[in-house]
Every structure is written in structure tokens, then in C-alpha cells.
Design a protein around this motif. Structure first.
Motif, PDB file in Angstrom:
ATOM      1  N   ARG A  13       0.843  -1.215   0.000  1.00 50.84           N
ATOM      2  CA  ARG A  13       0.000   0.000   0.000  1.00 50.84           C
ATOM      3  C   ARG A  13       0.869   1.253   0.000  1.00 50.84           C
ATOM      4  NH1 ARG A  13      -3.801  -2.617   3.943  1.00 50.84           N
ATOM      5  NH2 ARG A  13      -5.586  -3.257   2.688  1.00 50.84           N
ATOM      6  N   ARG A  16       2.528   1.763  -3.368  1.00 51.41           N
ATOM      7  CA  ARG A  16       1.580   2.177  -4.403  1.00 51.41           C
ATOM      8  C   ARG A  16       1.095   3.613  -4.201  1.00 51.41           C
ATOM      9  NH1 ARG A  16      -4.054  -0.685  -6.432  1.00 51.41           N
ATOM     10  NH2 ARG A  16      -4.526   0.956  -7.920  1.00 51.41           N
ATOM     11  N   GLN A  18      -1.219   6.584  -3.985  1.00 49.03           N
ATOM     12  CA  GLN A  18      -2.510   6.822  -4.652  1.00 49.03           C
ATOM     13  C   GLN A  18      -2.415   6.532  -6.153  1.00 49.03           C
ATOM     14  OE1 GLN A  18      -5.427   7.417  -3.003  1.00 49.03           O
ATOM     15  NE2 GLN A  18      -4.023   6.940  -1.331  1.00 49.03           N
ATOM     16  N   ARG A  19      -1.373   5.808  -6.548  1.00 48.26           N
ATOM     17  CA  ARG A  19      -1.145   5.613  -7.986  1.00 48.26           C
ATOM     18  C   ARG A  19      -2.126   4.641  -8.625  1.00 48.26           C
ATOM     19  NH1 ARG A  19       5.187   4.743  -9.020  1.00 48.26           N
ATOM     20  NH2 ARG A  19       5.206   3.965  -6.904  1.00 48.26           N
ATOM     21  N   ASP A  20      -2.520   4.956  -9.840  1.00 50.88           N
ATOM     22  CA  ASP A  20      -3.287   4.048 -10.699  1.00 50.88           C
ATOM     23  C   ASP A  20      -2.488   3.822 -11.958  1.00 50.88           C
ATOM     24  OD1 ASP A  20      -5.689   3.744  -9.201  1.00 50.88           O
ATOM     25  OD2 ASP A  20      -6.291   5.762  -9.809  1.00 50.88           O
ATOM     26  N   GLU A 321      -8.388  -2.427  -8.490  1.00 53.68           N
ATOM     27  CA  GLU A 321      -8.769  -1.504  -7.430  1.00 53.68           C
ATOM     28  C   GLU A 321      -8.176  -0.135  -7.737  1.00 53.68           C
ATOM     29  OE1 GLU A 321      -6.681  -0.862  -4.120  1.00 53.68           O
ATOM     30  OE2 GLU A 321      -8.340  -0.797  -2.696  1.00 53.68           O
ATOM     31  N   ARG A 322      -8.979   0.707  -8.342  1.00 42.81           N
ATOM     32  CA  ARG A 322      -8.462   2.042  -8.679  1.00 42.81           C
ATOM     33  C   ARG A 322      -8.570   2.972  -7.487  1.00 42.81           C
ATOM     34  NH1 ARG A 322      -7.113   2.677 -13.961  1.00 42.81           N
ATOM     35  NH2 ARG A 322      -6.851   4.918 -13.815  1.00 42.81           N
ATOM     36  N   LYS A 323      -7.556   3.778  -7.316  1.00 44.08           N
ATOM     37  CA  LYS A 323      -7.531   4.720  -6.191  1.00 44.08           C
ATOM     38  C   LYS A 323      -8.335   5.976  -6.496  1.00 44.08           C
ATOM     39  CE  LYS A 323      -4.775   2.278  -3.659  1.00 44.08           C
ATOM     40  NZ  LYS A 323      -5.307   1.630  -2.459  1.00 44.08           N
ATOM     41  N   ASP A 324      -8.400   6.337  -7.794  1.00 39.22           N
ATOM     42  CA  ASP A 324      -9.079   7.593  -8.108  1.00 39.22           C
ATOM     43  C   ASP A 324     -10.598   7.417  -8.223  1.00 39.22           C
ATOM     44  OD1 ASP A 324      -9.487   6.363 -10.529  1.00 39.22           O
ATOM     45  OD2 ASP A 324      -8.308   7.785 -11.714  1.00 39.22           O
TER      46      ASP A 324
END
Ligand code: CP
Length: 333
Positions: A13, A16, A18-20, A321-324
Motif C-alpha cells: 500500500r 503504491r 494513490q497511484r493508478d 482496485e483504482r484509487k481515483d
């Protein structure tokens, strides 16, 4: 001190953030930016170390593995990767599905998409099918090999295998030997190696050279495999794909093996620190001589398989699982 389960999740986590990925679907290596490739490889390191643990990063995410062509490595590692991250995964194969009753792949995929999985991983004999389907369904499509075209997750696991040994592929000589014409592995790997700054050589019968291959992929062609192997830091053998009609391009398999097969004597012509790779399945004593396949010191064939699970876990997490919070837009028929 052993690293605990929670630490692996936290590490993943944290890395990663907030990267997509810059894409919702993975149909071609060209879908990925340099940053996408970097994050997939970085996460794969964590997922490789954590493989004995069950994580929950994809809890609540559903994945359908739809394999309409045979597979051992890709199918089992996508399934294992999804389960490793806690996703619900189901498998569909051509033989057991309504495709056998004449349903089109578009109708079958729309049917599967109606079950609302986040990801459909697809292998198909038809080049371009994953791209076509990606335009019509809201689930993300991950290409697990389409016809003669591309196999992007294979190229990424190959890059990880090369980097694990050589640190980086930039400036390294990679010699690919075999049926590049019919090889989707070549389609993705050559694109990725070019982006990563490798020096690419291809050795094969002239009949296996794709039209405009040199221009598109930027490789140097060798009809003499022994010249192509001089100083190579990576020796990558490909299978002659009989099921795609390859036998029509060469005098005989015996002649091919004699002229292009990788033997211990030929491997010794490469760089002393070279590695031997093959995406599998290996045709023993045709593409690679038996003694070299799994146990030879320079063989990384089983490391490629092991890296497959870790790289595919990274791809599934980044795509599933997209963060945005954005949702894939698709063009309805
Ligand atoms: N390399 C590869 O795609 O192998 P499988 O056909 O066994 O999945």
C-alpha cells in the motif's frame, strides 16, 4: 526476523500510494507508461516475497479467467495471483463453455460481464480479440495471449526475470531465437525491450521474420544463430508453433533443431554471465536441448514461472482496485 503478513500489505500500500495505471485494460505493452511498468515491477517484488501468505488487497473483487486456448502457466498463475490477494476468481475454458455451442466471444464476454466482475482475463486464438472486447464491456480486460499478437503479462514477467539477474536490461544484448512470426510472446517482449533500451537480436529462418519486423521492433536479424549468440547477455528461445502452421515455413523440425536449437555448446558462445529463457511450453530437443531446460545453472525458465504469479498479482491489484474511483468508459454496440 520474518516479515509478517500485515507488513507485506502495508509495504504494498505504501509503495503504491494513490497511484493508478494509466489504463483500465491491459491488451498491449503499448498501453503501459514507463511509470506503469515501474510500479508493476516494484509491487511484484513484494508479492513474490509474500507468496506463502494470503493477503486481502483484492477482497470483494471478482475476476473471471476466460481461457479459450490451452494454457498451463498463464492460467494457473493468474488464478493463484487473484487468490493470493483475496479476490474471488472463477475459470471458464472454451471446451466447457457455450462457445462450443456457437456463441460468439462477444456474446459470451457480455454474458460474463453481466455477472459484474471487475476484471476478465482472456486468452484467445484471435489476434485483437481482447482489444475488441475491451471496447464493449465495462469490466477491465487483461490480455493473457491473443493469437500471434501480444502476451503483455509474459513480457513483464520476463523483464522482471532479466532485471533480477542483470539489474537492468538497458544496454544489454538480448538474442531471441525461434518462431518470432507466430509468437505473441515476441510481440510483447520486443515492444517492451525496445522501450527499456535493450539491444535486440533475432535469429531464425528468414521465413519467420514478420513483414516490417526490423522497422517496427528495431532488431538486428541473424540467419546464423551462432553469430547472434556472441556476447548475448540474455538468450531467449521460442517454440516453433506447429498449431499455427509453422511447419509450413521450415524444411523439417529436425533441420530446425540442428540449425537453431540451443545446445550447451551454443549457449557457451553467449556472454559468460548470460541467462537462458523460454516462455514455455518447451519443445525439448527442438528449441532447447533437454539438458538445459530446467536444471542448468544458466536456465531461468522456472524463475520465469515463479515471477509470473508475482507480476500478475501486481497487474490485477493495479487494475482491479483504482484509487481515483474513476469508472471505465466503454463504447456500447
Ligand atoms: N508462456 C505461456 O503463455 O504458457 P502457457 O501457454 O502454459 O500459459
Amino acid at each position: 526476523m520474518s516479515i509478517q503478513r500485515w507488513d507485506f500489505q502495508e509495504q504494498a500500500r505504501e509503495l503504491r500510494g494513490q497511484r493508478d495505471l494509466s489504463t483500465f485494460d491491459l491488451v498491449s505493452i503499448d498501453d503501459l507508461s514507463p511509470e506503469d511498468i515501474e510500479i508493476i515491477l516494484d509491487l511484484a517484488k513484494i508479492f513474490k516475497e509474500s507468496k506463502a501468505e494470503k493477503l486481502s488487497l483484492l477482497k470483494g473483487i471478482s475476476i473471471i479467467n476466460a481461457f479459450y486456448e490451452n494454457s498451463t502457466r498463464t492460467r494457473s498463475s493468474f488464478e493463484f495471483a487473484g487468490k493470493h490477494l483475496g479476490a474471488d476468481t472463477i475459470n471458464i475454458s472454451g471446451a466447457g463453455s457455450s462457445v462450443k455451442k456457437g456463441e460468439t466471444l462477444l456474446d459470451t464476454t457480455e454474458t460474463l460481464a453481466a455477472l459484474q466482475p471487475q476484471i476478465i482475463v482472456i486468452r484467445s486464438e484471435f489476434s485483437g480479440m481482447p482489444e475488441f472486447l475491451a471496447r464493449h464491456v465495462s469490466a477491465s480486460i487483461v490480455n493473457a495471449g491473443d493469437g500471434w499478437h501480444e502476451h503483455p503479462s509474459q513480457a513483464l514477467l520476463d523483464l522482471k526475470t532479466i532485471n533480477d539477474h542483470h539489474g537492468s536490461v538497458k544496454g544489454k544484448v538480448v538474442t531471441i531465437v525461434g518462431d518470432v512470426l507466430h509468437s505473441r510472446v515476441f510481440g510483447s517482449l520486443a515492444r517492451l525491450l525496445k522501450k527499456q533500451g535493450a539491444i535486440l537480436r533475432v535469429a531464425c529462418p528468414e521465413t519467420f521474420i514478420p513483414e516490417k519486423g526490423v522497422e517496427v521492433f528495431g532488431f538486428e536479424y541473424f540467419s546464423d544463430v551462432e553469430k547472434a549468440l556472441q556476447g548475448a547477455e540474455v538468450v531467449y528461445a521460442l517454440r516453433v508453433q506447429e498449431e499455427r502452421g509453422s511447419k509450413g515455413y521450415i524444411p523439417s523440425m529436425r533441420e530446425y533443431s540442428k540449425t537453431f536449437g540451443i545446445s550447451a555448446k551454443r549457449l557457451a558462445m553467449a556472454h559468460p554471465n548470460s541467462i537462458l529463457m523460454h516462455p514455455g511450453p518447451v519443445m525439448r530437443d527442438t528449441d532447447v536441448h533437454s539438458a538445459l531446460v530446467a536444471i542448468h545453472d544458466q536456465s531461468k525458465i522456472l524463475d520465469q514461472v515463479e515471477n509470473g504469479m508475482a507480476v500478475r498479482a501486481a497487474i490485477l491489484w493495479m487494475i482491479g482496485e483504482r484509487k481515483d474511483g474513476s469508472v471505465k468508459a466503454y463504447k456500447a454496440l
